[in-house]
Design a protein around this motif. Structure first.
Motif, PDB file in Angstrom:
ATOM      1  N   TYR A   1       0.835  -1.220   0.000  1.00 60.88           N
ATOM      2  CA  TYR A   1       0.000   0.000   0.000  1.00 60.88           C
ATOM      3  C   TYR A   1       0.867   1.267   0.000  1.00 60.88           C
ATOM      4  CZ  TYR A   1       0.415  -1.295   5.000  1.00 60.88           C
ATOM      5  OH  TYR A   1       0.867  -1.709   6.245  1.00 60.88           O
ATOM      6  N   ALA A   2       1.640   1.402  -1.068  1.00 63.86           N
ATOM      7  CA  ALA A   2       2.727   2.381  -1.093  1.00 63.86           C
ATOM      8  C   ALA A   2       2.359   3.688  -1.776  1.00 63.86           C
ATOM      9  CB  ALA A   2       3.937   1.767  -1.790  1.00 63.86           C
ATOM     10  N   ILE A   3       3.073   4.750  -1.373  1.00 63.96           N
ATOM     11  CA  ILE A   3       3.123   6.001  -2.128  1.00 63.96           C
ATOM     12  C   ILE A   3       4.070   5.754  -3.303  1.00 63.96           C
ATOM     13  CG2 ILE A   3       3.854   8.409  -2.082  1.00 63.96           C
ATOM     14  CD1 ILE A   3       3.264   8.360   0.953  1.00 63.96           C
ATOM     15  N   LEU A   4       3.579   5.863  -4.512  1.00 64.66           N
ATOM     16  CA  LEU A   4       4.389   5.581  -5.695  1.00 64.66           C
ATOM     17  C   LEU A   4       4.400   6.741  -6.682  1.00 64.66           C
ATOM     18  CD1 LEU A   4       3.096   1.944  -5.945  1.00 64.66           C
ATOM     19  CD2 LEU A   4       5.464   2.568  -5.448  1.00 64.66           C
ATOM     20  N   ASP A   5       3.467   7.664  -6.491  1.00 64.34           N
ATOM     21  CA  ASP A   5       3.381   8.864  -7.334  1.00 64.34           C
ATOM     22  C   ASP A   5       3.278  10.052  -6.385  1.00 64.34           C
ATOM     23  OD1 ASP A   5       2.841  10.897  -9.086  1.00 64.34           O
ATOM     24  OD2 ASP A   5       1.203   9.879 -10.125  1.00 64.34           O
ATOM     25  N   LEU A   6       4.420  10.647  -6.031  1.00 67.43           N
ATOM     26  CA  LEU A   6       4.459  11.673  -4.987  1.00 67.43           C
ATOM     27  C   LEU A   6       3.660  12.927  -5.338  1.00 67.43           C
ATOM     28  CD1 LEU A   6       5.464  12.125  -2.179  1.00 67.43           C
ATOM     29  CD2 LEU A   6       7.663  12.878  -3.100  1.00 67.43           C
ATOM     30  N   PRO A   7       3.697  13.447  -6.567  1.00 70.06           N
ATOM     31  CA  PRO A   7       2.849  14.608  -6.865  1.00 70.06           C
ATOM     32  C   PRO A   7       1.369  14.319  -6.633  1.00 70.06           C
ATOM     33  CG  PRO A   7       4.477  14.289  -8.593  1.00 70.06           C
ATOM     34  CD  PRO A   7       4.557  13.089  -7.713  1.00 70.06           C
TER      35      PRO A   7
ATOM     36  N   VAL B   1      -5.805   6.631   2.680  1.00 70.04           N
ATOM     37  CA  VAL B   1      -4.606   7.458   2.827  1.00 70.04           C
ATOM     38  C   VAL B   1      -3.868   7.598   1.503  1.00 70.04           C
ATOM     39  CG1 VAL B   1      -2.381   7.681   3.999  1.00 70.04           C
ATOM     40  CG2 VAL B   1      -4.383   6.843   5.256  1.00 70.04           C
ATOM     41  N   VAL B   2      -3.591   6.480   0.861  1.00 72.30           N
ATOM     42  CA  VAL B   2      -2.826   6.460  -0.382  1.00 72.30           C
ATOM     43  C   VAL B   2      -3.710   6.144  -1.578  1.00 72.30           C
ATOM     44  CG1 VAL B   2      -1.008   5.215  -1.609  1.00 72.30           C
ATOM     45  CG2 VAL B   2      -0.646   5.920   0.756  1.00 72.30           C
ATOM     46  N   GLY B   3      -4.693   5.278  -1.363  1.00 70.39           N
ATOM     47  CA  GLY B   3      -5.517   4.827  -2.479  1.00 70.39           C
ATOM     48  C   GLY B   3      -4.826   3.717  -3.244  1.00 70.39           C
ATOM     49  N   CYS B   4      -5.579   2.736  -3.685  1.00 68.31           N
ATOM     50  CA  CYS B   4      -4.990   1.610  -4.416  1.00 68.31           C
ATOM     51  C   CYS B   4      -4.602   2.010  -5.843  1.00 68.31           C
ATOM     52  CB  CYS B   4      -5.959   0.439  -4.448  1.00 68.31           C
ATOM     53  SG  CYS B   4      -7.489   0.770  -5.362  1.00 68.31           S
ATOM     54  N   GLN B   5      -5.050   3.184  -6.310  1.00 70.17           N
ATOM     55  CA  GLN B   5      -4.793   3.583  -7.695  1.00 70.17           C
ATOM     56  C   GLN B   5      -3.299   3.704  -7.989  1.00 70.17           C
ATOM     57  OE1 GLN B   5      -6.765   5.142  -5.569  1.00 70.17           O
ATOM     58  NE2 GLN B   5      -8.847   5.178  -6.407  1.00 70.17           N
ATOM     59  N   GLN B   6      -2.519   4.126  -6.984  1.00 66.69           N
ATOM     60  CA  GLN B   6      -1.085   4.267  -7.214  1.00 66.69           C
ATOM     61  C   GLN B   6      -0.439   2.899  -7.461  1.00 66.69           C
ATOM     62  OE1 GLN B   6       1.163   7.226  -4.875  1.00 66.69           O
ATOM     63  NE2 GLN B   6      -0.758   7.683  -3.796  1.00 66.69           N
ATOM     64  N   THR B   7      -0.856   1.908  -6.702  1.00 65.17           N
ATOM     65  CA  THR B   7      -0.324   0.560  -6.895  1.00 65.17           C
ATOM     66  C   THR B   7      -0.762   0.000  -8.242  1.00 65.17           C
ATOM     67  OG1 THR B   7      -0.275   0.150  -4.513  1.00 65.17           O
ATOM     68  CG2 THR B   7      -0.243  -1.781  -5.951  1.00 65.17           C
ATOM     69  N   GLN B   8      -2.013   0.225  -8.608  1.00 67.49           N
ATOM     70  CA  GLN B   8      -2.515  -0.279  -9.890  1.00 67.49           C
ATOM     71  C   GLN B   8      -1.756   0.342 -11.063  1.00 67.49           C
ATOM     72  OE1 GLN B   8      -6.616   0.798  -9.181  1.00 67.49           O
ATOM     73  NE2 GLN B   8      -7.205  -1.324  -8.759  1.00 67.49           N
ATOM     74  N   ALA B   9      -1.512   1.644 -10.983  1.00 65.60           N
ATOM     75  CA  ALA B   9      -0.772   2.320 -12.052  1.00 65.60           C
ATOM     76  C   ALA B   9       0.672   1.814 -12.113  1.00 65.60           C
ATOM     77  CB  ALA B   9      -0.795   3.830 -11.830  1.00 65.60           C
ATOM     78  N   PHE B  10       1.268   1.572 -10.955  1.00 69.05           N
ATOM     79  CA  PHE B  10       2.649   1.081 -10.897  1.00 69.05           C
ATOM     80  C   PHE B  10       2.732  -0.342 -11.460  1.00 69.05           C
ATOM     81  CE2 PHE B  10       6.414  -0.351  -8.252  1.00 69.05           C
ATOM     82  CZ  PHE B  10       7.348   0.439  -8.917  1.00 69.05           C
TER      83      PHE B  10
END
Length: 472
Positions: free
Chosen positions: A328-334, A393-402
């Motif tokens: 459940y990571a931050i992968l897109d900081l902007p 907090v982060v949303g799963c969208q960042q993981t899906q995009a990564f």
């Protein structure tokens, strides 16, 4: 904060400048008066220590580097230090009744130390520290007068045992012990260590090794989330699990971590992808230089911001790490800085000090430059990704995009998405399925042990899938 009459007596306001103003009043008919003003770097955690709401103790680092336990005069705002340490923050305080002064201060300089502040605190420490070794203690409940306590104690990192303490007659009664299977399966030792980073900064860490394992062992470097957090010594089920499969674990309190004073925390400001990231690589190099790990047998793991660091670690030119576990990571900081949770509002100034202001020209460009999602072409190795589908907090969208970007780049990816899970996992079935995937993933990439078949994990996986396919 309320007094005994349930009338608000302390409140916190966030000024436009980023200053946090702590206001106090003695009763409902008295105007609010400022008793403290804190910069974004300052910490103050206040407890009520009398029934009227007019005498306080706090964990505070106002006008000092380290957090100390202080008494606070709400009229003058003056602090009187009760407990402090020269190396680390005073991390916690044990109070047996909420309206009375603290009984024990907790200092986590490597192993936890317990400093007594009352006669009850002396009796308490005598009961819980009644054997050699080290102990991690959590209070789960107390009687109104504080004479009876229920506590969970982990001795030497073993699973917690639950006790009833009677401070009046100085007795200790075991309420529940871990299952025999748990007691017999634990075979790892964690010790505080440190290593010197490339720029000379000393980086604290915790090293967990399987008992009696010859060096080298396949090893996982762990980066905690936050980054305004730190890892401390104590029973950790994740480390216990990995050690039982033959892995070493180095948990790194990289620069920017809390717990070691303002100076150390400030070393991490605007150092995402730079010196903070270098600390993770230097941790891996230290493991190799010490003969603890071997080349090609290193993995990196992290959750939330730790997942950000784990992902970027796979861009190392020397291909230090073979595999990464990213939860459940931050992968897109902007994206993250434009969509931070509202609950971070009081501490948004500190978040900006770490990462920059998304509204300032140039800052989003730097955020993007060091975001894993925008550096996929530099990444190598294998990835295990997990995310909760209801992460606020982060949303799963960042993981899906990564995941999509990694697959497009032809990299080895395993991804797990858990319904009805958020930022951190609550369901035991989720935890079991994740643990089984980690076991298999690391066995393939680093060569550690794994069960040939785990029926319960398999059933849990099918249960999770069936549960949501049927819309339950």
């Amino acid at each position: 904060m309320l007094n005994e009459a349930q009338v608000p007596c302390v409140r916190v306001e966030l000024a436009a400048s980023g200053i946090r103003r702590y206001l106090h009043r003695s009763d409902a008919d008295t105007p609010w008066q400022e008793m403290a003003a804190l910069e974004p770097d300052d910490t103050m955690v206040i407890w009520r220590t009398d029934r009227s709401g007019n005498a306080f103790e706090a964990l505070s680092n106002r006008q000092r580097d380290k957090i100390a336990l202080v008494s606070l005069d709400p009229v003058t705002g003056k602090e009187t230090v009760l407990v402090e340490d020269g190396n680390v923050d005073v991390s916690d305080v044990l109070r047996f009744t909420p309206t009375e002064p603290a009984d024990v201060a907790v200092i986590r300089d490597g192993y936890p130390r317990y400093q007594t502040l009352s006669e009850r605190g002396t009796i308490f420490t005598g009961l819980v520290l009644d054997r050699d070794g080290h102990a991690d203690i959590q209070i789960s409940g107390s009687s109104k007068d504080g004479s009876l306590l229920t506590v969970a104690i982990s001795y030497d990192e073993r699973p917690y045992q639950h006790y009833l303490l009677n401070l009046a007659d100085k007795s200790k009664t075991l309420l529940s012990a871990p299952a025999e299977k748990l007691k017999s399966s634990y075979s790892a030792v964690t010790k505080p260590v440190s290593f010197t980073a490339g720029d000379g900064e000393e980086i604290p860490a915790l090293l967990t090794l399987p008992a009696d394992a010859p060096h080298p062992v396949p090893t996982v470097v762990m980066a905690h989330g936050g980054p305004a957090r730190h890892d401390s010594w104590g029973y950790n089920i994740e480390k216990s699990f990995l050690a039982s499969r033959g892995y070493g674990i180095l948990s790194v309190n990289y620069r920017g971590s809390t717990g070691f004073g303002k100076r150390y925390q400030s070393l991490g400001y605007r150092q995402f992808g730079r010196k903070m990231q270098d600390d993770i690589a230097d941790a891996g190099r230290w493991l190799l230089a010490q003969g603890i790990a071997a080349e090609g047998k290193l993995a990196v793991a992290g959750e939330s911001y730790g997942g950000f660091m784990a992902a970027l670690a796979m861009a190392s030119d020397d291909r230090l790490f073979s595999a990464a576990i990213i939860d459940y990571a931050i992968l897109d900081l902007p994206y993250q800085m434009q969509n931070n949770p509202v609950g971070w509002g009081l501490f948004l100034g500190q978040v900006i000090r770490y990462f920059g202001n998304p509204d300032d020209p140039g800052d989003p460009t730097q955020m993007q430059e060091f975001s894993p999602l925008h550096n996929v072409e530099k990444l190598r190795g294998s990835f295990l990704l997990t995310a909760g589908m209801e992460d606020p907090v982060v949303g799963c969208q960042q993981t899906q995009a990564f995941e999509k970007a990694l697959r497009k780049a032809g990299l080895d990816v395993t991804a797990l998405y858990f319904h009805r899970e958020g930022h951190g996992y609550a369901g035991w079935q989720t935890k079991l399925v994740r643990a089984r995937e980690i076991e298999l993933f690391l066995s393939r990439k680093l060569g550690g042990k794994a069960k040939k078949i785990d029926p319960l994990a398999l059933l849990s996986k099918h249960w999770i899938q069936g549960r949501f396919v049927n819309g339950q």
